[in-house]
Write a protein that holds these residues in place. Structure first.
Motif, PDB file in Angstrom:
ATOM      1  N   ALA A 481       0.815  -1.214   0.000  1.00  0.00           N
ATOM      2  CA  ALA A 481       0.000   0.000   0.000  1.00  0.00           C
ATOM      3  C   ALA A 481       0.850   1.266   0.000  1.00  0.00           C
ATOM      4  O   ALA A 481       0.567   2.219  -0.741  1.00  0.00           O
ATOM      5  N   VAL A 482       1.887   1.292   0.815  1.00  0.00           N
ATOM      6  CA  VAL A 482       2.730   2.493   0.904  1.00  0.00           C
ATOM      7  C   VAL A 482       3.548   2.666  -0.371  1.00  0.00           C
ATOM      8  O   VAL A 482       3.603   3.761  -0.947  1.00  0.00           O
ATOM      9  N   SER A 483       4.161   1.595  -0.824  1.00  0.00           N
ATOM     10  CA  SER A 483       5.013   1.673  -2.020  1.00  0.00           C
ATOM     11  C   SER A 483       4.222   2.145  -3.231  1.00  0.00           C
ATOM     12  O   SER A 483       4.672   3.018  -3.982  1.00  0.00           O
ATOM     13  N   TYR A 484       3.047   1.580  -3.432  1.00  0.00           N
ATOM     14  CA  TYR A 484       2.259   1.956  -4.603  1.00  0.00           C
ATOM     15  C   TYR A 484       1.766   3.398  -4.504  1.00  0.00           C
ATOM     16  O   TYR A 484       1.770   4.139  -5.493  1.00  0.00           O
ATOM     17  N   THR A 485       1.326   3.808  -3.328  1.00  0.00           N
ATOM     18  CA  THR A 485       0.867   5.196  -3.184  1.00  0.00           C
ATOM     19  C   THR A 485       1.983   6.168  -3.535  1.00  0.00           C
ATOM     20  O   THR A 485       1.776   7.130  -4.292  1.00  0.00           O
ATOM     21  N   LEU A 486       3.173   5.926  -3.011  1.00  0.00           N
ATOM     22  CA  LEU A 486       4.298   6.821  -3.282  1.00  0.00           C
ATOM     23  C   LEU A 486       4.701   6.787  -4.752  1.00  0.00           C
ATOM     24  O   LEU A 486       5.079   7.809  -5.328  1.00  0.00           O
ATOM     25  N   GLN A 487       4.591   5.607  -5.376  1.00  0.00           N
ATOM     26  CA  GLN A 487       4.916   5.525  -6.792  1.00  0.00           C
ATOM     27  C   GLN A 487       3.877   6.264  -7.631  1.00  0.00           C
ATOM     28  O   GLN A 487       4.220   6.971  -8.585  1.00  0.00           O
ATOM     29  N   PHE A 488       2.604   6.102  -7.275  1.00  0.00           N
ATOM     30  CA  PHE A 488       1.556   6.855  -7.971  1.00  0.00           C
ATOM     31  C   PHE A 488       1.827   8.354  -7.859  1.00  0.00           C
ATOM     32  O   PHE A 488       1.655   9.106  -8.821  1.00  0.00           O
ATOM     33  N   ASN A 489       2.234   8.802  -6.675  1.00  0.00           N
ATOM     34  CA  ASN A 489       2.484  10.230  -6.457  1.00  0.00           C
ATOM     35  C   ASN A 489       3.546  10.756  -7.419  1.00  0.00           C
ATOM     36  O   ASN A 489       3.392  11.836  -8.000  1.00  0.00           O
ATOM     37  N   TYR A 490       4.619   9.995  -7.564  1.00  0.00           N
ATOM     38  CA  TYR A 490       5.700  10.452  -8.443  1.00  0.00           C
ATOM     39  C   TYR A 490       5.250  10.497  -9.898  1.00  0.00           C
ATOM     40  O   TYR A 490       5.520  11.468 -10.622  1.00  0.00           O
ATOM     41  N   THR A 491       4.545   9.457 -10.348  1.00  0.00           N
ATOM     42  CA  THR A 491       4.082   9.478 -11.738  1.00  0.00           C
ATOM     43  C   THR A 491       3.043  10.570 -11.948  1.00  0.00           C
ATOM     44  O   THR A 491       3.006  11.196 -13.017  1.00  0.00           O
ATOM     45  N   GLN A 544      10.080  -3.185  10.061  1.00  0.00           N
ATOM     46  CA  GLN A 544       9.294  -4.297   9.553  1.00  0.00           C
ATOM     47  C   GLN A 544       8.534  -3.922   8.285  1.00  0.00           C
ATOM     48  O   GLN A 544       8.020  -2.821   8.158  1.00  0.00           O
ATOM     49  N   ASN A 545       8.456  -4.878   7.366  1.00  0.00           N
ATOM     50  CA  ASN A 545       7.773  -4.662   6.100  1.00  0.00           C
ATOM     51  C   ASN A 545       6.264  -4.842   6.236  1.00  0.00           C
ATOM     52  O   ASN A 545       5.483  -4.010   5.805  1.00  0.00           O
ATOM     53  N   ASN A 546       5.841  -5.939   6.801  1.00  0.00           N
ATOM     54  CA  ASN A 546       4.418  -6.256   6.973  1.00  0.00           C
ATOM     55  C   ASN A 546       3.633  -6.272   5.664  1.00  0.00           C
ATOM     56  O   ASN A 546       2.420  -6.060   5.642  1.00  0.00           O
ATOM     57  N   GLY A 547       4.329  -6.461   4.546  1.00  0.00           N
ATOM     58  CA  GLY A 547       3.646  -6.579   3.265  1.00  0.00           C
ATOM     59  C   GLY A 547       3.136  -5.283   2.681  1.00  0.00           C
ATOM     60  O   GLY A 547       2.474  -5.288   1.639  1.00  0.00           O
ATOM     61  N   ARG A 548       3.433  -4.158   3.319  1.00  0.00           N
ATOM     62  CA  ARG A 548       2.920  -2.882   2.813  1.00  0.00           C
ATOM     63  C   ARG A 548       4.007  -2.053   2.120  1.00  0.00           C
ATOM     64  O   ARG A 548       3.759  -0.958   1.649  1.00  0.00           O
ATOM     65  N   TYR A 549       5.216  -2.594   2.107  1.00  0.00           N
ATOM     66  CA  TYR A 549       6.357  -1.932   1.476  1.00  0.00           C
ATOM     67  C   TYR A 549       7.030  -2.942   0.549  1.00  0.00           C
ATOM     68  O   TYR A 549       7.403  -4.034   0.986  1.00  0.00           O
ATOM     69  N   LEU A 550       7.176  -2.604  -0.714  1.00  0.00           N
ATOM     70  CA  LEU A 550       7.758  -3.527  -1.684  1.00  0.00           C
ATOM     71  C   LEU A 550       9.275  -3.538  -1.545  1.00  0.00           C
ATOM     72  O   LEU A 550       9.949  -2.538  -1.772  1.00  0.00           O
ATOM     73  N   ASP A 551       9.816  -4.698  -1.146  1.00  0.00           N
ATOM     74  CA  ASP A 551      11.268  -4.890  -1.029  1.00  0.00           C
ATOM     75  C   ASP A 551      11.927  -3.854  -0.126  1.00  0.00           C
ATOM     76  O   ASP A 551      13.051  -3.413  -0.386  1.00  0.00           O
ATOM     77  N   GLY A 552      11.245  -3.438   0.904  1.00  0.00           N
ATOM     78  CA  GLY A 552      11.849  -2.463   1.799  1.00  0.00           C
ATOM     79  C   GLY A 552      11.040  -2.344   3.073  1.00  0.00           C
ATOM     80  O   GLY A 552      10.165  -3.163   3.366  1.00  0.00           O
ATOM     81  N   ASN A 553      11.310  -1.306   3.839  1.00  0.00           N
ATOM     82  CA  ASN A 553      10.568  -1.061   5.064  1.00  0.00           C
ATOM     83  C   ASN A 553      10.329   0.440   5.207  1.00  0.00           C
ATOM     84  O   ASN A 553      10.739   1.223   4.344  1.00  0.00           O
TER      85      ASN A 553
END
Length: 839
Positions: A481-491, A544-553
Motif C-alpha cells: 500500500a505504501v510503495s504503490y501510493t508513493l509511486q503513484f504520487n511520483y508518476t 518491519q515490512n508487513n507486506g505494505r512496502y515492496l522490497d523495503g521497510n
C-alpha cells in the motif's frame, strides 16, 4: 609517376592519422563480467552485445527461484549454455533455449551436466569460455544482437552429441522442436511472457536424432506433440559450431535474424565484432586515475625497503592499485547498465506488442524509423538507469520512448502490464522516462499522445487506482500500500509536469494535487510513511515490512518523495529535524541480518537510492559526500559478490556510474543534477551531440580520503551551486572539483541549493482517527489533524459523508457498537478526503 605516388602516399598517411585519431579507446579489459555473479547481484557472465535481444551464457542453477540469472559464481556444475538470459533480473526472463554438448550414449536417466573448474572459465565483453570436465569439451560462446554462436571442441575419438532442452524453466507452458534437415533445427516455446522462436544451424551434419516428448523417448513426433528436448548425434566430429537466431515474431524472423547477422561459421569474426561493439559503447565515458599513482607508491615503498633491508620489497607487500580497481568496477558497472533495455524488433523491423494471453493471436507490427525495445524489470530504472542512457545515447533513449508509445497505439497502454516477454514491475514506470526526455528538450515524439496515454493509464483501475482516488491513499489492507501510493504520487507529478509544459492547466491542477497524496501517509507523530485507512495500521515498527512496502521497510520509503523534498522537510519540522532523521537512518544499528547495511540504509532497495543526496537540501551537505563515498567504496567491490543488491538489469550498476561521476538526478522530470563527489581524476562524457563534458577531481590523485568538496569551477569560473542543470552538461564544458580530507562546512553553506517542492494547488492532508486508551467505558476516539498547520475538522457518526455543516470536532468522542465515524479536515476552504473508521 613518382610525384603521383608521393601524393597518394601523403593522402594515405593523412587518412591513417585521421582514422587513428578517431579510434576509440579500448576499456573492455577493465570489464569483469563475474562481478555481481555471486551474492545479491544476480548478474551473469555470458556473451552479449549492448542492449541485445539475445544473451548467451552458462546455466549453473536450475532450481533456485530467486536466482533468475541462472548462474552463480560459487557453483561447480554447469547444466548447459542458454540463449535468452537476463543480467540481474528481478522477474522472469525470456525462458531459456538450453544447449549442452556431451560425449555419452543417450540415456534418459543420465543428467546432462558437468563439473567445471574456475581456472578454465573466462569472460569478457561479447565472449565466454569454459571446459566441461565430465566430457573434456572446450566451450566458447559469442553473440550478435539477435543471434549467438557456440563452439564445442570435442576430444578426439569421442561421440559428439548436443542436447537442446526447451523445458528447463518451469515458466514454459509449451514447446516444440522440428528437424529442418541434417544441418538445421527450429522450434518455439511459449509462456505467459509470449512466444520465443529460434532457428539453429550446425557447421557439421548430425547423423541421427531422438525426441523427448513429455518425458518419453520418441524417434518421430506428431504435429500436436509438445517436445521437451531433442538429442542430436553427430558421431566423431571434433569441432562443431552451432549458431542460433531468435525472434518473438516467427520462425522466418528467427532465420532472417540469423542469416543476416551471422552468415557463416566464422567464430573469431563474430567475437571480434562483438568486442568492437563494446569498445565503441564503453568509450562514451572515459575515466582516468581514481587513486594516488600506484607506480610512484611502489617505487617509494621499494626504495625505502631496500634502504632498510638491502633487498627488493616482497610482492605481497606492494601497494594496492586502487585506481585500477575503481576503473574495473566503473566499467563493469557501465557494461551492466548497457545490457538492457533489450532490442525487441527483428532485423526487418517486425515485433510483437504487449502479449495478452498464451496462444492468443498477436499480429506483428513493424517499427518504422526506430528500433523497438522491450522493457523487462522496469522497477525503479527510471531513477538513474534511463537518465544515464539519455546522457550517453540519446537516440536509443528516444527509440525507447517510441517503443512505449507503440504500446499505446497497439494496445491502449504504456505500462502497468506485461510486455511481450516478462513483466513491467510497479505502476507506470515509463511515465518519468518520457517526461524527463521532454523536459530535456526532446521533441522527436508526439508529446500530446504521450500525455493522453498517461492519462488513460491513470483512468483505468490498474493496481486498484479507484481505492487511491477515493481515499487519497491505498488502503492499509492492500499489499504494498505504501510503495504503490508513493509511486503513484511520483508518476502523477511527472504527468503534471508534462501537462504544464504542454499548457494544459486543467490536467496540471488535477495531477499536481494527486502528487501530494504522500501527505496522507506521512505520520507527523513519528515522521514515517505509515500504512493507514482511517486509523494508522498498528503495531508499527519502522524495521518491519508487513507486506505494505515492496522490497523495503518504512525507513527506506519515508524519504521517497524526490519531487517534494522541501515539503517533506517542513513536515518533519525543518532542516535540523530532517537532518537528524537522515542521520538516524544512516547510523541506527539495524536488527536486520542482511549484508551491505549502513545503519538502517539498505542500498539493495532501489527506493532508497536518493537518500544520501538529500543532505544537499540541508545545512549538512558534506554528509552527502561522506555517505556517497562510503557506499561507493565499501558496498561495491571488484569481486563476484561485489554488487550490494539485485542489479535490476542495470539500476544498481548505473547508480555507481552516475555517483562516481559526481552527478545524480534524484527526480527525473526536473533537470537538476545533485553534486556529490567525482571519484576519478578525470572523467569525460562523450555526448551524442559531439560535445564533451569533462569532470575533474585532482584530489583523488593526492589521497584516497580526499572526500569533501573544497571548491567548484565550471568552465574555468567559480561555481556557487550545489547542483548542475542538465544544460550545463549537455552544452559541454569542464567541471572542476577541489577536494580535501576535512569537511568544509563554511564553503558548503554558501552554495545555492536546488529546490524540490510543490507550491501550488496544495491539498489538505486527511485527518486520522485514534482509539484512546481509557480506564473505564465508554471507549473514546480522538480525531487528529495530520498537517503541520491548523485544520478545522468536521465529523459524522451515522455513516453519512461529513461537510462543513457537520459536527465540529472539539473533543474525544465516546463510541458505541457498530459506530461509523467519518471525518474531514478543512484548510483555506479546501477539504481533505474522508477518513473513516468502524467500531
Amino acid at each position: 609517376m613518382i610525384k603521383i605516388s608521393r601524393v597518394l602516399l601523403f593522402v594515405a598517411a593523412a587518412f591513417s592519422l585521421t582514422a587513428s585519431a578517431q579510434k576509440k579507446k579500448d576499456y573492455t579489459s577493465y570489464v569483469n563480467p563475474f562481478i555481481g555473479t555471486s551474492g545479491q547481484g544476480k548478474t551473469f557472465p555470458g556473451a552479449v552485445l549492448p542492449y541485445a535481444m539475445l544473451q548467451v551464457g552458462p546455466v549453473t542453477d536450475l532450481k533456485s527461484e530467486r536466482n533468475l540469472s541462472r548462474y552463480n559464481y560459487t557453483d561447480s556444475v554447469v547444466y548447459g549454455f542458454a540463449y535468452g538470459h537476463l543480467s540481474g533480473p528481478r522477474s522472469t526472463d525470456y525462458c531459456d533455449i538450453l544447449f549442452m554438448p556431451t560425449t555419452d550414449q543417450f540415456d534418459l536417466t543420465n543428467n546432462a551436466n558437468s563439473t567445471y573448474r574456475k581456472k578454465n572459465e573466462a569472460a569478457s565483453p561479447g565472449y565466454y569460455k569454459t571446459t566441461l570436465n565430465k566430457y573434456n569439451i572446450d566451450v566458447e560462446l559469442t553473440a550478435t544482437t539477435r543471434a549467438g554462436m557456440q563452439r564445442y571442441d570435442y576430444p578426439s575419438g569421442s561421440q559428439s552429441n548436443i542436447i537442446i532442452d526447451l523445458r528447463s524453466r518451469k515458466e514454459v507452458s509449451g514447446s516444440s522442436i522440428e528437424v529442418v534437415n541434417d544441418h538445421e533445427i527450429r522450434g518455439y516455446m511459449w509462456s505467459m511472457g509470449g512466444f520465443l522462436y529460434f532457428h539453429t544451424k550446425f557447421s557439421k551434419p548430425f547423423k541421427s536424432h531422438i525426441y523427448i516428448v513429455e518425458k518419453h523417448v520418441q524417434e518421430t513426433i506428431k504435429p500436436d506433440d509438445w517436445v521437451d528436448k531433442i538429442f542430436l548425434v553427430f558421431g566423431n566430429q571434433g569441432e562443431i559450431i552451432s549458431k542460433t537466431g531468435i525472434s518473438a515474431v516467427s520462425y522466418e524472423g528467427a532465420l532472417k535474424n540469423l542469416d543476416t547477422e551471422i552468415p557463416d561459421f566464422d567464430f573469431k569474426k563474430v567475437q571480434k565484432q562483438a568486442k568492437t561493439a563494446w569498445v565503441n559503447e564503453l568509450a562514451k565515458i572515459e575515466v582516468e586515475g581514481g587513486a594516488p599513482d600506484v607506480q610512484q607508491q611502489r617505487q617509494q615503498a621499494d626504495e625505502a625497503y631496500q634502504h632498510t633491508y638491502s633487498r627488493p620489497l616482497p610482492k605481497k607487500d606492494l601497494p594496492v592499485d586502487y585506481g585500477k580497481i575503481k576503473r574495473s568496477i566503473f566499467y563493469t558497472a557501465l557494461y551492466h547498465s548497457m545490457l538492457s533495455p533489450n532490442v525487441n524488433s527483428d532485423i526487418d523491423g517486425k515485433y510483437i506488442g504487449i502479449f495478452k494471453l498464451a496462444l492468443v493471436d498477436n499480429p506483428p507490427y513493424k517499427a518504422e524509423g526506430f528500433t523497438h525495445y522491450t522493457f523487462i524489470n522496469n522497477w525503479k530504472r527510471f531513477n538513474v538507469d534511463y537518465p544515464l542512457l539519455s546522457l550517453i545515447d540519446h537516440k536509443r533513449a528516444l527509440d525507447v520512448i517510441s517503443s512505449f508509445l507503440t504500446m499505446y497505439d497497439n494496445r491502449d497502454s504504456i505500462g502497468g502490464g506485461p510486455s511481450n516477454r516478462g513483466y513491467v514491475e510497479m505502476a507506470y514506470q515509463v511515465t518519468p522516462i518520457i517526461v524527463d526526455e521532454y523536459a530535456k528538450g526532446a521533441r522527436d515524439f508526439n508529446a500530446e499522445k504521450a500525455l493522453a496515454a498517461m492519462k488513460l493509464a491513470k483512468e483505468r483501475d490498474y493496481w486498484f487506482l479507484k481505492d487511491y482516488d477515493i481515499r487519497g491513499v491505498r488502503d492499509s489492507s492492500s499489499w504494498f500500500a505504501v510503495s504503490y501510493t508513493l509511486q503513484f504520487n511520483y508518476t502523477d507529478w511527472c504527468i503534471a509536469q508534462l501537462a504544464k509544459m504542454l499548457n494544459k492547466p486543467v490536467d496540471y491542477n488535477f495531477y499536481i494535487q494527486r502528487a501530494q497524496y504522500w501527505k496522507n501517509l506521512h505520520n507527523k507523530e513519528n515522521g514515517f510513511m505509515q500504512p493507514r485507512q482511517g486509523v494508522w495500521k498498528s503495531p508499527f515498527d519502522p524495521e518491519q515490512n508487513n507486506g505494505r512496502y515492496l522490497d523495503g521497510n518504512p525507513w527506506q520509503y519515508t524519504f521517497t518523495v524526490p519531487f517534494d523534498i522541501n515539503s517533506l522537510i517542513s513536515k518533519d519540522g525543518g532542516k535540523e529535524q530532517f537532518t537528524a532523521k537522515l542521520e538516524a537512518f544512516f547510523t541506527t544499528p539495524s536488527k536486520l541480518t542482511q549484508a551491505n547495511l549502513i545503519g538502517e540504509y539498505n542500498h539493495a532497495n532501489n527506493a532508497g537510492h536518493i537518500a544520501p543526496y538529500l543532505y544537499n537540501f540541508t545545512d549538512d551537505a558534506d554528509k552527502t559526500q561522506f555517505y556517497v563515498d562510503k557506499i561507493l567504496t565499501e558496498l561495491y567491490t571488484d569481486k563476484p559478490d561485489g554488487l550490494p543488491g539485485i542489479d535490476d538489469c542495470g539500476q544498481m550498476s548505473s547508480w555507481y556510474v552516475m555517483s562516481s561521476l559526481g552527478i545524480y538526478n534524484i527526480a527525473p522530470g526536473q533537470q537538476q543534477f545533485q553534486i556529490g563527489l567525482p571519484q576519478f581524476g578525470k572523467a569525460v562524457i562523450n555526448l551524442e551531440n559531439g560535445k564533451k563534458f569533462t569532470i575533474i577531481n585532482e584530489g583523488t590523485a593526492v589521497a584516497r580520503n580526499n572526500i569533501y568538496l573544497q571548491g567548484l569551477n565550471l568552465n574555468k569560473k567559480s561555481y556557487n551551486k550545489l547542483y548542475l542543470d542538465y544544460d550545463d552538461i549537455a552544452n559541454g564544458g569542464e567541471f572542476e572539483v577541489y577536494s580535501g580530507r576535512l569537511a568544509n562546512k563554511m564553503f558548503m553553506q554558501d552554495l545555492e541549493k536546488s529546490k524540490s517542492s510543490i507550491t501550488d494547488n496544495l491539498i489538505t492532508p486527511n485527518p486520522t482517527i485514534v482509539l484512546l486508551q481509557t480506564f473505564a467505558p465508554p471507549t473514546q476516539v480522538a480525531i487528529k489533524n495530520n498537517d503541520i498547520e491548523p485544520n478545522t475538522i468536521y465529523y459524522t457518526t451515522d455513516g453519512s459523508t461529513p461537510t462543513t455543516s457537520s459536527t465540529l470536532y472539539t473533543k474525544p468522542i465516546p463510541t458505541s457498537s457498530k459506530m461509523i465515524i467519518k471525518a474531514i479536515a478543512i484548510k483555506n476552504g479546501k477539504a481533505s478526503f474522508v477518513t473513516e473508521a468502524k467500531f
